[in-house]
Design an enzyme around this catalytic site. Sequence first.
Site, PDB file in Angstrom:
ATOM      1  N   CYS A  25      13.051  -9.809  -8.479  1.00  0.00           N
ATOM      2  CA  CYS A  25      13.877 -10.942  -8.890  1.00  0.00           C
ATOM      3  C   CYS A  25      14.997 -11.193  -7.869  1.00  0.00           C
ATOM      4  O   CYS A  25      15.557 -10.270  -7.298  1.00  0.00           O
ATOM      5  CB  CYS A  25      14.536 -10.778 -10.247  1.00  0.00           C
ATOM      6  SG  CYS A  25      13.379 -10.481 -11.569  1.00  0.00           S
ATOM      7  N   ARG A  66      11.373 -11.824  -3.190  1.00  0.00           N
ATOM      8  CA  ARG A  66      11.730 -10.781  -4.162  1.00  0.00           C
ATOM      9  C   ARG A  66      10.961 -10.910  -5.476  1.00  0.00           C
ATOM     10  O   ARG A  66      10.963 -10.007  -6.304  1.00  0.00           O
ATOM     11  CB  ARG A  66      13.230 -10.852  -4.469  1.00  0.00           C
ATOM     12  CG  ARG A  66      14.107 -10.590  -3.275  1.00  0.00           C
ATOM     13  CD  ARG A  66      15.554 -10.720  -3.660  1.00  0.00           C
ATOM     14  NE  ARG A  66      15.944  -9.693  -4.605  1.00  0.00           N
ATOM     15  CZ  ARG A  66      16.345  -8.483  -4.287  1.00  0.00           C
ATOM     16  NH1 ARG A  66      16.418  -8.138  -3.018  1.00  0.00           N
ATOM     17  NH2 ARG A  66      16.693  -7.629  -5.210  1.00  0.00           N
ATOM     18  N   TRP A  83      10.291 -11.748 -10.921  1.00  0.00           N
ATOM     19  CA  TRP A  83       9.172 -10.818 -10.836  1.00  0.00           C
ATOM     20  C   TRP A  83       9.155 -10.137 -12.188  1.00  0.00           C
ATOM     21  O   TRP A  83      10.036  -9.333 -12.499  1.00  0.00           O
ATOM     22  CB  TRP A  83       9.414  -9.805  -9.719  1.00  0.00           C
ATOM     23  CG  TRP A  83       8.257  -8.906  -9.434  1.00  0.00           C
ATOM     24  CD1 TRP A  83       7.208  -9.157  -8.592  1.00  0.00           C
ATOM     25  CD2 TRP A  83       8.039  -7.591  -9.962  1.00  0.00           C
ATOM     26  NE1 TRP A  83       6.350  -8.087  -8.588  1.00  0.00           N
ATOM     27  CE2 TRP A  83       6.826  -7.113  -9.416  1.00  0.00           C
ATOM     28  CE3 TRP A  83       8.731  -6.774 -10.854  1.00  0.00           C
ATOM     29  CZ2 TRP A  83       6.304  -5.858  -9.714  1.00  0.00           C
ATOM     30  CZ3 TRP A  83       8.207  -5.521 -11.158  1.00  0.00           C
ATOM     31  CH2 TRP A  83       7.005  -5.076 -10.581  1.00  0.00           C
ATOM     32  N   ASN A 109      18.828  -9.568 -12.436  1.00  0.00           N
ATOM     33  CA  ASN A 109      17.862  -8.765 -11.684  1.00  0.00           C
ATOM     34  C   ASN A 109      18.060  -7.321 -12.121  1.00  0.00           C
ATOM     35  O   ASN A 109      19.157  -6.792 -12.031  1.00  0.00           O
ATOM     36  CB  ASN A 109      18.142  -8.930 -10.183  1.00  0.00           C
ATOM     37  CG  ASN A 109      17.446  -7.879  -9.326  1.00  0.00           C
ATOM     38  OD1 ASN A 109      17.953  -7.493  -8.283  1.00  0.00           O
ATOM     39  ND2 ASN A 109      16.298  -7.405  -9.728  1.00  0.00           N
ATOM     40  N   GLY A 110      16.985  -6.705 -12.635  1.00  0.00           N
ATOM     41  CA  GLY A 110      17.093  -5.315 -13.068  1.00  0.00           C
ATOM     42  C   GLY A 110      16.385  -5.104 -14.392  1.00  0.00           C
ATOM     43  O   GLY A 110      15.557  -5.924 -14.799  1.00  0.00           O
ATOM     44  N   GLU A 121      -1.155   3.051   7.484  1.00  0.00           N
ATOM     45  CA  GLU A 121      -0.414   1.788   7.500  1.00  0.00           C
ATOM     46  C   GLU A 121      -1.365   0.596   7.643  1.00  0.00           C
ATOM     47  O   GLU A 121      -1.190  -0.436   6.992  1.00  0.00           O
ATOM     48  CB  GLU A 121       0.633   1.829   8.639  1.00  0.00           C
ATOM     49  CG  GLU A 121       1.463   0.574   8.823  1.00  0.00           C
ATOM     50  CD  GLU A 121       2.264   0.138   7.600  1.00  0.00           C
ATOM     51  OE1 GLU A 121       2.337   0.871   6.604  1.00  0.00           O
ATOM     52  OE2 GLU A 121       2.781  -0.988   7.642  1.00  0.00           O
ATOM     53  N   LYS A 137      -1.686  -2.416   4.928  1.00  0.00           N
ATOM     54  CA  LYS A 137      -1.518  -3.838   5.268  1.00  0.00           C
ATOM     55  C   LYS A 137      -2.688  -4.652   4.742  1.00  0.00           C
ATOM     56  O   LYS A 137      -2.519  -5.705   4.155  1.00  0.00           O
ATOM     57  CB  LYS A 137      -1.402  -4.058   6.790  1.00  0.00           C
ATOM     58  CG  LYS A 137      -0.139  -3.632   7.463  1.00  0.00           C
ATOM     59  CD  LYS A 137       1.091  -4.434   7.123  1.00  0.00           C
ATOM     60  CE  LYS A 137       1.812  -3.936   5.910  1.00  0.00           C
ATOM     61  NZ  LYS A 137       2.845  -2.997   5.992  1.00  0.00           N
ATOM     62  N   GLU A 171      -2.792  -4.837   0.745  1.00  0.00           N
ATOM     63  CA  GLU A 171      -1.729  -5.543   0.030  1.00  0.00           C
ATOM     64  C   GLU A 171      -1.772  -7.053   0.217  1.00  0.00           C
ATOM     65  O   GLU A 171      -1.334  -7.789  -0.658  1.00  0.00           O
ATOM     66  CB  GLU A 171      -0.346  -4.992   0.365  1.00  0.00           C
ATOM     67  CG  GLU A 171       0.132  -5.273   1.768  1.00  0.00           C
ATOM     68  CD  GLU A 171       1.508  -4.689   2.046  1.00  0.00           C
ATOM     69  OE1 GLU A 171       2.351  -4.671   1.146  1.00  0.00           O
ATOM     70  OE2 GLU A 171       1.735  -4.259   3.190  1.00  0.00           O
ATOM     71  N   HIS A 202     -14.797  15.953   4.390  1.00  0.00           N
ATOM     72  CA  HIS A 202     -14.493  16.660   3.141  1.00  0.00           C
ATOM     73  C   HIS A 202     -14.575  15.713   1.940  1.00  0.00           C
ATOM     74  O   HIS A 202     -13.990  15.990   0.898  1.00  0.00           O
ATOM     75  CB  HIS A 202     -13.115  17.313   3.237  1.00  0.00           C
ATOM     76  CG  HIS A 202     -13.055  18.339   4.322  1.00  0.00           C
ATOM     77  ND1 HIS A 202     -13.575  19.600   4.190  1.00  0.00           N
ATOM     78  CD2 HIS A 202     -12.594  18.254   5.602  1.00  0.00           C
ATOM     79  CE1 HIS A 202     -13.414  20.265   5.326  1.00  0.00           C
ATOM     80  NE2 HIS A 202     -12.827  19.459   6.201  1.00  0.00           N
ATOM     81  N   LYS A 216       9.339  -7.838  -2.624  1.00  0.00           N
ATOM     82  CA  LYS A 216       9.815  -7.232  -1.378  1.00  0.00           C
ATOM     83  C   LYS A 216      10.699  -6.006  -1.616  1.00  0.00           C
ATOM     84  O   LYS A 216      10.517  -4.981  -0.987  1.00  0.00           O
ATOM     85  CB  LYS A 216      10.577  -8.290  -0.580  1.00  0.00           C
ATOM     86  CG  LYS A 216      11.073  -7.811   0.765  1.00  0.00           C
ATOM     87  CD  LYS A 216       9.997  -7.896   1.800  1.00  0.00           C
ATOM     88  CE  LYS A 216      10.401  -7.313   3.120  1.00  0.00           C
ATOM     89  NZ  LYS A 216       9.256  -6.771   3.842  1.00  0.00           N
TER      90      LYS A 216
HETATM   91  C1  F6R Z   1       4.444  -2.626   2.464  1.00  0.00           C
HETATM   92  C2  F6R Z   1       5.811  -2.711   1.997  1.00  0.00           C
HETATM   93  C3  F6R Z   1       6.279  -1.703   1.015  1.00  0.00           C
HETATM   94  C4  F6R Z   1       7.690  -1.205   1.407  1.00  0.00           C
HETATM   95  C5  F6R Z   1       8.241  -0.278   0.318  1.00  0.00           C
HETATM   96  C6  F6R Z   1       9.583   0.312   0.694  1.00  0.00           C
HETATM   97  O1  F6R Z   1       4.171  -3.596   3.412  1.00  0.00           O
HETATM   98  O2  F6R Z   1       6.560  -3.566   2.383  1.00  0.00           O
HETATM   99  O3  F6R Z   1       5.394  -0.642   0.908  1.00  0.00           O
HETATM  100  O4  F6R Z   1       7.610  -0.553   2.636  1.00  0.00           O
HETATM  101  O5  F6R Z   1       8.353  -0.990  -0.871  1.00  0.00           O
HETATM  102  O6  F6R Z   1      10.539  -0.680   0.861  1.00  0.00           O
HETATM  103  P1  F6R Z   1      11.907  -0.378   1.614  1.00  0.00           P
HETATM  104  O7  F6R Z   1      11.590  -0.053   3.015  1.00  0.00           O
HETATM  105  O8  F6R Z   1      12.707  -1.639   1.461  1.00  0.00           O
HETATM  106  O9  F6R Z   1      12.539   0.790   0.898  1.00  0.00           O
END
Ligand code: F6R
Length: 605
Positions: A2, A27, A74, A98-99, A478, A482, A485, A501, A600
């Site tokens: 949010c 967000r 969100w 937000n929360g 990673e 990517k 997601e 394994h 985010k």
């Molecule tokens: C993946 C992504 C998330 C963040 C995770 C941590 O692309 O963006 O996995 O890396 O939510 O977020 P921060 O770095 O803001 O603590």
Amino acid sequence: MCGIVGYIGKRDAVEVVLDSLKRLEYRGYDSAGIAVIADGKLKVIKTKGKIRDLENALKGFDVKANVAIGHTRWATHGKPTDVNAHPHVCGGIAVVHNGIIENYVELKNELVSKGYSFESQTDTEVIACLIRDCYKGSLFDAVQEASRRLVGSFAIAAICENEPDTIVGYKKESPLVLGVGDGEYILASDIPAILPYTNRIIPLEDGDCVFITSEGFDVFNNGEKAKRDILTVSWSPVLAEKTGYKHFMQKEIFEQPRAIADTIQGIYSFEENRFYLVSSGFEEKLKEINRIVAVACGTSYHACLVAKYWLEKYAEIPVEVDIASEFRYRDAVIDEKTLAVFVSQSGETADTLAALKLSKEKGALTLAVCNVMGSSIAREAHEVIYTHAGPEIGVASTKAFTTQMAVLYSLSLYMGSIRGNLEEKDVASRFAEFIKIPRLTEEALELDEELLSLAMKYLDKKDFLYLGRYVSYPIALEGALKLKEISYIHAEGYPAGEMKHGPIALIDKEMPVVVVAPVDRVYEKVKGNIEEVKARDGIVIAFTTSGNKELEGKCDHVFYLPEVGEELSPFVYVIPLQLFAYHVAERKGLDVDQPRNLAKAVTVE
Ligand code: F6R
């Protein structure tokens, strides 16, 4: 999780709040709304969907106001619907939040028994009614009183029909920043929402209640007036624009050479042969530590996994890497000789913040690596090193990852130097290699067109396996993250040596296997793993060092990356994996910057 905004000032408040909500849409993006006080009346427009749906809902709705609050959601409590969208209103008071309010059921029962009725399934409507219940003529007093009764995490902004020139904000464990402009004030969950209006900001602290009118503002904490410094942020508003790219993620991938260069600039001086990374007091404490734990979530966790190889090599200290949500609930052995490093782009991730507080309680020396200035994690740690990625808007993290690695690599060399493991000449020669990274990442970006063709060929596949060893193992993780997601394709990252394994059972002629295979200390082993995949008819997509032609006959596709020192290869090899994921999602017509179910900054547990 949010985004909230509040604006008071000379401009058209609806326009400002809408514009700021667009900058906060990363967000949360399942519903949105806005509340204004116009002609002495509170008006609320809200809808399920994105900000563009809110814009449509606002068409033909001629409201002119100088005070407004807004929200992009969100969902946590209650599905994304028009009714559950914020702002929530009770008796002339509108609230955005937000929360999560943990005691909302109990409060709701109490308010219902007092005669209040509820329309939504949200916890936020309880806040609006509780503030209304506490209201005796001052919104400021009512918000403070209500906040004392709320359990959980919350950043809120409230307006009241009886006080048309006032916004009251409150922050507890969810981010809230006040932008201080010239005769205008803007309250928001994050800095990019504020940047077009001012670069003077106050990151509010837990327990802060801010009272804002067009004349000025005051911050109180625990009933006492609190002095808060105004910080000047260097981010330019252009950094929060797409500047011709189709998506923020694409722009942010291409910004990496600049972002890495900005991050390492000034960290080390060749002339003086010294680092400018942490304060001298912190350096003294660092000399005492005998163990490092690195804690983070998601992509930031992958940056920590890469850093383990560097730190153990140069600092010669045992390093443990943990996911924050696991770390905080195990009985981690931490003491005053432990350096606990917390890596977070947003600086607001709830689990990482909780793990940091726990480590401090146990006496650890704490260091944050954050991108957002003044964020909660940056403030809470004993010391912070900032990445200079600029605002990262795309939900999938890209430039934050490479800049976090840049800080962590510098930290590793620095630790090696203060512990006497690296001589001055060693540091200088390693830094001379390191500063080539921005140029090498630029060369890696040249694979863009080829990766688009690859994406078009494989976008209908259902599963992918990503393999790597040594520093390429976290890069495989990673790359898989990517892809899954943003393209919703199942992808697993694995240490290549572990394949036999278990995961080898998955391989057949339908399974593309992405192999990160720079020519390094484990290359021969990785080549063996490629043979194993091919022997089972898997499709191999390999990334290797330019000039290494021997994979041509063994793989279905081979992509060449510039030669780079083996420990620095993660910076270069993650780039094509980001580009591939981007093109797959884009070609599938998916919402690259706002993938489903994600947000985010994960400010709730
Ligand atoms: C993946 C992504 C998330 C963040 C995770 C941590 O692309 O963006 O996995 O890396 O939510 O977020 P921060 O770095 O803001 O603590």
